[in-house]
Design an enzyme around this catalytic site. Structure first.
Site, PDB file in Angstrom:
ATOM      1  N   MET A  30       8.626   6.496   5.361  1.00  0.00           N
ATOM      2  CA  MET A  30       8.480   4.695   5.273  1.00  0.00           C
ATOM      3  C   MET A  30       9.962   4.891   4.199  1.00  0.00           C
ATOM      4  SD  MET A  30       6.650   3.351   6.771  1.00  0.00           S
ATOM      5  CE  MET A  30       6.822   1.884   6.400  1.00  0.00           C
ATOM      6  N   GLU A  31      10.152   5.932   3.570  1.00  0.00           N
ATOM      7  CA  GLU A  31      11.421   5.706   2.544  1.00  0.00           C
ATOM      8  C   GLU A  31      12.460   5.466   3.678  1.00  0.00           C
ATOM      9  OE1 GLU A  31       8.285   5.119  -0.023  1.00  0.00           O
ATOM     10  OE2 GLU A  31       8.701   6.611   1.614  1.00  0.00           O
ATOM     11  N   ASP A  77      24.626  -9.225   8.096  1.00  0.00           N
ATOM     12  CA  ASP A  77      25.261  -9.914   6.796  1.00  0.00           C
ATOM     13  C   ASP A  77      26.487  -9.977   6.710  1.00  0.00           C
ATOM     14  OD1 ASP A  77      24.745 -12.292   3.972  1.00  0.00           O
ATOM     15  OD2 ASP A  77      25.247 -10.472   2.995  1.00  0.00           O
ATOM     16  N   LEU A 135       0.758  -1.087   0.177  1.00  0.00           N
ATOM     17  CA  LEU A 135       0.401  -0.294   0.023  1.00  0.00           C
ATOM     18  C   LEU A 135       0.641   1.325  -0.350  1.00  0.00           C
ATOM     19  CD1 LEU A 135      -3.328  -1.129   2.217  1.00  0.00           C
ATOM     20  CD2 LEU A 135      -2.384  -1.841  -0.180  1.00  0.00           C
ATOM     21  N   CYS A 136       2.497   1.250  -0.431  1.00  0.00           N
ATOM     22  CA  CYS A 136       3.313   2.141   0.005  1.00  0.00           C
ATOM     23  C   CYS A 136       3.188   3.171  -1.370  1.00  0.00           C
ATOM     24  CB  CYS A 136       4.285   2.298   0.014  1.00  0.00           C
ATOM     25  SG  CYS A 136       5.190   2.409   1.958  1.00  0.00           S
ATOM     26  N   HIS A 137       2.836   4.043  -1.390  1.00  0.00           N
ATOM     27  CA  HIS A 137       2.629   4.835  -2.865  1.00  0.00           C
ATOM     28  C   HIS A 137       4.240   4.296  -3.727  1.00  0.00           C
ATOM     29  CE1 HIS A 137      -1.089   6.273  -1.118  1.00  0.00           C
ATOM     30  NE2 HIS A 137      -0.848   6.674  -2.449  1.00  0.00           N
TER      31      HIS A 137
END
Length: 158
Positions: free
Chosen positions: A113-114, A128, A75-77
């Site tokens: 969010m980014e 990692d 749902l993120c644009h």
């Protein structure tokens, strides 16, 4: 009570319609850290990790992660980011690598969010690259620390 905009009247998940929103300059900053063993900090700073330059690779991974957020978070644009910066610093006294991501856009929705995704992907890349020498690493304190632009104004974390 705050209304969730990603849920319709029937309880179904939806992508928020931002077509009527004005484009404005928006920024978001997120931070986090990864705790490592003291020997691991020394390896990172001294370029002794066999997989390569941990900080440079992690920085690039974080930038790439920010650019791919809409593919990872439902749902993120999809956004056309203006700028993504990932800043890393080793703190041997605390045995951590501190991570800060700053994202900017001139658009119709925010970039929180980014910025958060950039921090997460950066931390996971450090993990990692160093897991062969340190399996006890701990990713911590990922949070939004600043947001500006849009209708909700400025947010500064306490």
């Amino acid at each position: 009570m705050v209304e969730l905009k990603h849920i319709d009247e029937n309880g179904n998940a939806i992508m928020v319609d931002i077509s009527s929103k004005n484009k404005t300059e928006r920024t978001a900053t997120a931070k986090g850290c990864i705790e490592v063993h003291a020997d691991t900090i020394a390896l990172i700073e001294g370029g002794g990790v066999k997989k390569g330059d941990v900080l440079s690779v992690a920085q690039l991974a974080g930038i790439m992660g920010a650019k791919r957020t809409s593919e990872l978070i439902p749902l993120c644009h999809q956004l056309n980011l203006s700028s993504v910066k990932v800043n890393l610093s080793c703190d041997p006294d605390r045995s951590v690598v501190d991570i800060e991501a700053i994202c900017k856009i001139c658009g119709q929705t925010g970039v929180e969010m980014e910025a958060l995704t950039a921090v997460c992907i950066t931390a996971l890349t450090i993990y990692d690259m160093c897991k062969a020498v340190d399996k006890g690493m701990n990713i911590n304190n990922i949070r939004l620390t600043h947001k500006a632009g849009g209708n909700s104004g400025v947010f500064e974390a306490e």
